[in-house]
Design an enzyme around this catalytic site. Structure first.
Site, PDB file in Angstrom:
ATOM      1  N   ASP A  19       2.370   9.096  -6.772  1.00  0.00           N
ATOM      2  CA  ASP A  19       2.106   8.536  -5.443  1.00  0.00           C
ATOM      3  C   ASP A  19       3.139   7.451  -5.143  1.00  0.00           C
ATOM      4  O   ASP A  19       3.813   6.947  -6.050  1.00  0.00           O
ATOM      5  CB  ASP A  19       0.688   7.969  -5.427  1.00  0.00           C
ATOM      6  CG  ASP A  19       0.333   7.306  -4.109  1.00  0.00           C
ATOM      7  OD1 ASP A  19       0.454   7.956  -3.065  1.00  0.00           O
ATOM      8  OD2 ASP A  19      -0.028   6.111  -4.138  1.00  0.00           O
ATOM      9  N   ASP A  21       3.034   4.572  -2.040  1.00  0.00           N
ATOM     10  CA  ASP A  21       2.511   3.274  -1.621  1.00  0.00           C
ATOM     11  C   ASP A  21       1.432   2.794  -2.583  1.00  0.00           C
ATOM     12  O   ASP A  21       0.453   3.497  -2.827  1.00  0.00           O
ATOM     13  CB  ASP A  21       1.917   3.360  -0.209  1.00  0.00           C
ATOM     14  CG  ASP A  21       2.938   3.763   0.826  1.00  0.00           C
ATOM     15  OD1 ASP A  21       3.836   2.965   1.101  1.00  0.00           O
ATOM     16  OD2 ASP A  21       2.848   4.900   1.344  1.00  0.00           O
ATOM     17  N   ASP A 182      -2.866   5.303  -7.379  1.00  0.00           N
ATOM     18  CA  ASP A 182      -3.469   3.973  -7.329  1.00  0.00           C
ATOM     19  C   ASP A 182      -4.827   3.953  -6.673  1.00  0.00           C
ATOM     20  O   ASP A 182      -5.379   2.877  -6.465  1.00  0.00           O
ATOM     21  CB  ASP A 182      -2.545   3.000  -6.578  1.00  0.00           C
ATOM     22  CG  ASP A 182      -2.513   3.280  -5.082  1.00  0.00           C
ATOM     23  OD1 ASP A 182      -2.350   4.469  -4.689  1.00  0.00           O
ATOM     24  OD2 ASP A 182      -2.654   2.325  -4.294  1.00  0.00           O
TER      25      ASP A 182
END
Length: 229
Positions: A19, A21, A182
């Site tokens: 991922d 961001d 995240d």
């Protein structure tokens, strides 16, 4: 010590999907700058970083809906949405990367994954036109065989489709692919696709505790992944 269960043993991985961001780059500053430029044009109050932190991760459309619900008068969101999205995308293209920083340990972690022979893809809900220049600006683009944004497939994470399609593009199977993210978006998509999932302890998890998410393990920095893979 491995964080993985026997069903997700590290020696089974041929590839990793990472991922963007909140996992590789702290981009909240970019989001805040673009959103507040948009809100100035709409004559609406600004948003701050803590509020935005809890809103990001599900794509630009979801972000704009969330921001308008946060600052606009009740009942006006629908009328404002299309102009708000257009102006946000315009401003984000301009600020992309200016107010963001690479998290400590990210280049080292990616290098360790590549050194173990894993094929890497970046998969984000951010539009592809923003993801690619950001990776280039931060010197991370060279690590990835493929880059897919939220507009690359018919559906976004937490739907499993983007992970399944990314595995196909990498020439690997979900069972031999590790998802690194995240948030619960990444974990839910990975579980549904059949990928193992490792989550970082920082980042943006919609304001919820990350360690409450169903994952195979957690790291405080991507450079901790080397001994696990």
């Amino acid at each position: 010590m491995s964080f993985f269960s026997n069903s997700a043993a590290p020696d089974r991985f041929d590839a990793a999907i990472v991922d963007l961001d909140g996992t590789m780059i702290d981009t909240v500053g970019d989001f805040v700058a673009a959103l507040n430029r948009m809100l100035d044009e709409l004559g609406l109050p600004h948003v701050d970083a803590p509020a935005v932190n809890a809103m990001v991760g599900k794509g630009s459309e979801h972000l704009i809906h969330s921001v308008l619900r946060h600052v606009a008068a009740p009942g006006t969101e629908a009328a404002l949405y299309h102009r708000a999205l257009q102006r946000y995308l315009h401003h984000y293209l301009d600020v992309n990367g200016r107010h963001s920083t690479v998290y400590a340990g990210v280049p080292e972690g990616l290098q360790a994954l590549r050194a173990r022979g894993l094929r890497l893809a970046c998969l984000t809900n951010k539009p592809t036109a923003f993801a690619r220049p950001l990776l280039t600006a931060k010197g991370l683009d060279g690590f990835f065989d493929r880059v897919f944004g939220g507009d690359a497939f018919e559906r976004k994470k937490p739907d499993p489709l983007p992970l399944i399609k990314t595995c196909e593009a990498l020439g690997t199977s979900p069972a031999r692919t590790l998802m690194i993210g995240d948030s619960s978006n990444d974990a839910r998509a990975a579980r549904a696709a059949g990928c193992a999932v490792m989550l970082v302890s920082y980042g943006y998890n919609h304001g919820e505790p990350i360690r409450a998410v169903d994952a195979d393990g957690f790291v405080d920095s991507l450079d901790e992944l080397g001994p696990l893979i």
